[in-house]
Write a protein that holds these residues in place. Structure first.
Motif, PDB file in Angstrom:
ATOM      1  N   VAL A   1      41.944  28.714  24.886  1.00 34.46           N
ATOM      2  CA  VAL A   1      42.088  29.057  26.295  1.00 34.46           C
ATOM      3  C   VAL A   1      41.006  30.032  26.758  1.00 34.46           C
ATOM      4  O   VAL A   1      41.105  30.597  27.839  1.00 34.46           O
ATOM      5  CB  VAL A   1      43.491  29.649  26.579  1.00 34.46           C
ATOM      6  CG1 VAL A   1      44.561  28.632  26.371  1.00 34.46           C
ATOM      7  CG2 VAL A   1      43.715  30.882  25.757  1.00 34.46           C
ATOM      8  N   GLU A   2      39.971  30.195  25.967  1.00 36.27           N
ATOM      9  CA  GLU A   2      38.910  31.136  26.323  1.00 36.27           C
ATOM     10  C   GLU A   2      38.232  30.765  27.634  1.00 36.27           C
ATOM     11  O   GLU A   2      37.754  31.625  28.371  1.00 36.27           O
ATOM     12  CB  GLU A   2      37.855  31.219  25.214  1.00 36.27           C
ATOM     13  CG  GLU A   2      38.331  31.835  23.926  1.00 36.27           C
ATOM     14  CD  GLU A   2      38.993  30.820  23.011  1.00 36.27           C
ATOM     15  OE1 GLU A   2      38.817  29.606  23.223  1.00 36.27           O
ATOM     16  OE2 GLU A   2      39.706  31.254  22.098  1.00 36.27           O
TER      17      GLU A   2
ATOM     18  N   ILE B   1      40.644  32.079  30.540  1.00 33.63           N
ATOM     19  CA  ILE B   1      40.864  33.522  30.650  1.00 33.63           C
ATOM     20  C   ILE B   1      39.591  34.194  31.156  1.00 33.63           C
ATOM     21  O   ILE B   1      38.491  33.944  30.654  1.00 33.63           O
ATOM     22  CB  ILE B   1      41.261  34.114  29.276  1.00 33.63           C
ATOM     23  CG1 ILE B   1      42.484  33.410  28.718  1.00 33.63           C
ATOM     24  CG2 ILE B   1      41.474  35.610  29.381  1.00 33.63           C
ATOM     25  CD1 ILE B   1      43.731  33.574  29.520  1.00 33.63           C
ATOM     26  N   ARG B   2      39.765  35.079  32.127  1.00 37.83           N
ATOM     27  CA  ARG B   2      38.610  35.858  32.616  1.00 37.83           C
ATOM     28  C   ARG B   2      38.251  36.936  31.606  1.00 37.83           C
ATOM     29  O   ARG B   2      39.105  37.403  30.855  1.00 37.83           O
ATOM     30  CB  ARG B   2      38.939  36.462  33.971  1.00 37.83           C
ATOM     31  CG  ARG B   2      39.012  35.390  35.048  1.00 37.83           C
ATOM     32  CD  ARG B   2      39.200  35.991  36.395  1.00 37.83           C
ATOM     33  NE  ARG B   2      40.643  36.214  36.576  1.00 37.83           N
ATOM     34  CZ  ARG B   2      41.171  36.750  37.634  1.00 37.83           C
ATOM     35  NH1 ARG B   2      40.411  37.171  38.615  1.00 37.83           N
ATOM     36  NH2 ARG B   2      42.471  36.906  37.738  1.00 37.83           N
TER      37      ARG B   2
ATOM     38  N   HIS C   1      40.301  40.337  31.134  1.00 37.03           N
ATOM     39  CA  HIS C   1      41.758  40.196  31.111  1.00 37.03           C
ATOM     40  C   HIS C   1      42.279  39.752  29.746  1.00 37.03           C
ATOM     41  O   HIS C   1      43.217  38.971  29.656  1.00 37.03           O
ATOM     42  CB  HIS C   1      42.193  39.209  32.184  1.00 37.03           C
ATOM     43  CG  HIS C   1      41.819  39.641  33.567  1.00 37.03           C
ATOM     44  ND1 HIS C   1      42.543  40.570  34.271  1.00 37.03           N
ATOM     45  CD2 HIS C   1      40.773  39.286  34.355  1.00 37.03           C
ATOM     46  CE1 HIS C   1      41.969  40.765  35.450  1.00 37.03           C
ATOM     47  NE2 HIS C   1      40.885  40.001  35.516  1.00 37.03           N
ATOM     48  N   VAL C   2      41.712  40.284  28.696  1.00 38.25           N
ATOM     49  CA  VAL C   2      42.099  39.897  27.337  1.00 38.25           C
ATOM     50  C   VAL C   2      43.510  40.371  27.009  1.00 38.25           C
ATOM     51  O   VAL C   2      44.305  39.622  26.433  1.00 38.25           O
ATOM     52  CB  VAL C   2      41.075  40.456  26.312  1.00 38.25           C
ATOM     53  CG1 VAL C   2      41.521  40.139  24.895  1.00 38.25           C
ATOM     54  CG2 VAL C   2      39.698  39.898  26.588  1.00 38.25           C
TER      55      VAL C   2
ATOM     56  N   GLN D   1      45.975  40.907  29.051  1.00 35.70           N
ATOM     57  CA  GLN D   1      46.921  40.085  29.795  1.00 35.70           C
ATOM     58  C   GLN D   1      47.096  38.726  29.134  1.00 35.70           C
ATOM     59  O   GLN D   1      48.200  38.168  29.120  1.00 35.70           O
ATOM     60  CB  GLN D   1      46.460  39.923  31.237  1.00 35.70           C
ATOM     61  CG  GLN D   1      46.509  41.221  32.017  1.00 35.70           C
ATOM     62  CD  GLN D   1      45.761  41.139  33.320  1.00 35.70           C
ATOM     63  OE1 GLN D   1      44.849  40.339  33.473  1.00 35.70           O
ATOM     64  NE2 GLN D   1      46.144  41.995  34.268  1.00 35.70           N
ATOM     65  N   ALA D   2      46.033  38.192  28.568  1.00 37.51           N
ATOM     66  CA  ALA D   2      46.121  36.915  27.866  1.00 37.51           C
ATOM     67  C   ALA D   2      46.991  37.039  26.617  1.00 37.51           C
ATOM     68  O   ALA D   2      47.766  36.134  26.295  1.00 37.51           O
ATOM     69  CB  ALA D   2      44.729  36.424  27.489  1.00 37.51           C
ATOM     70  N   LYS D   3      46.889  38.173  25.926  1.00 36.28           N
ATOM     71  CA  LYS D   3      47.728  38.395  24.739  1.00 36.28           C
ATOM     72  C   LYS D   3      49.204  38.470  25.119  1.00 36.28           C
ATOM     73  O   LYS D   3      50.058  37.917  24.418  1.00 36.28           O
ATOM     74  CB  LYS D   3      47.301  39.675  24.026  1.00 36.28           C
ATOM     75  CG  LYS D   3      45.969  39.565  23.342  1.00 36.28           C
ATOM     76  CD  LYS D   3      45.590  40.873  22.692  1.00 36.28           C
ATOM     77  CE  LYS D   3      44.209  40.795  22.069  1.00 36.28           C
ATOM     78  NZ  LYS D   3      43.807  42.054  21.442  1.00 36.28           N
TER      79      LYS D   3
ATOM     80  N   TYR E   1      50.359  34.960  25.849  1.00 36.97           N
ATOM     81  CA  TYR E   1      50.607  34.253  24.585  1.00 36.97           C
ATOM     82  C   TYR E   1      51.963  34.637  24.013  1.00 36.97           C
ATOM     83  O   TYR E   1      52.721  33.785  23.555  1.00 36.97           O
ATOM     84  CB  TYR E   1      49.520  34.606  23.563  1.00 36.97           C
ATOM     85  CG  TYR E   1      48.454  33.567  23.388  1.00 36.97           C
ATOM     86  CD1 TYR E   1      47.599  33.247  24.413  1.00 36.97           C
ATOM     87  CD2 TYR E   1      48.296  32.904  22.176  1.00 36.97           C
ATOM     88  CE1 TYR E   1      46.614  32.311  24.252  1.00 36.97           C
ATOM     89  CE2 TYR E   1      47.319  31.963  22.001  1.00 36.97           C
ATOM     90  CZ  TYR E   1      46.475  31.666  23.049  1.00 36.97           C
ATOM     91  OH  TYR E   1      45.519  30.718  22.879  1.00 36.97           O
TER      92      TYR E   1
END
Length: 78
Positions: free
Chosen positions: A31-32, A35-36, A39-40, A42-44, A47
């Motif tokens: 999903v890289e 994802i902006r 915003h890492v 927020q991505a975690k 998940y």
């Protein structure tokens, strides 16, 4: 009363196993591109929430399937 405790422990264990299994399976999704860059974290969290949601649903399905299959014998009793 002891049966209820065992069933609760089995349900919790099932939920945890399926949530971890879902988290592991989601690691294969790339999903890289979606994802902006800033915003890492927020991505975690996303998940984690997706893993919990899918894992809980799958675990609930299997627990309900097992319970329903155990109750099938009452269909054939007199």
């Amino acid at each position: 009363m002891n049966f209820i405790g065992i069933q609760a422990a089995g349900t919790l264990l099932s939920h945890i196993i399926f949530i971890l299994l879902t988290f592991w399976a989601l690691q294969a999704v790339r999903v890289e591109k979606v994802i902006r860059k800033q915003h890492v974290n927020q991505a975690k969290v996303l998940y984690l929430f997706v893993s919990i949601a899918i894992g809980y649903l799958v675990s609930s399905f299997f627990m309900e399937f097992i319970l329903s299959s155990q109750n099938l014998i009452f269909l054939f009793e007199r």
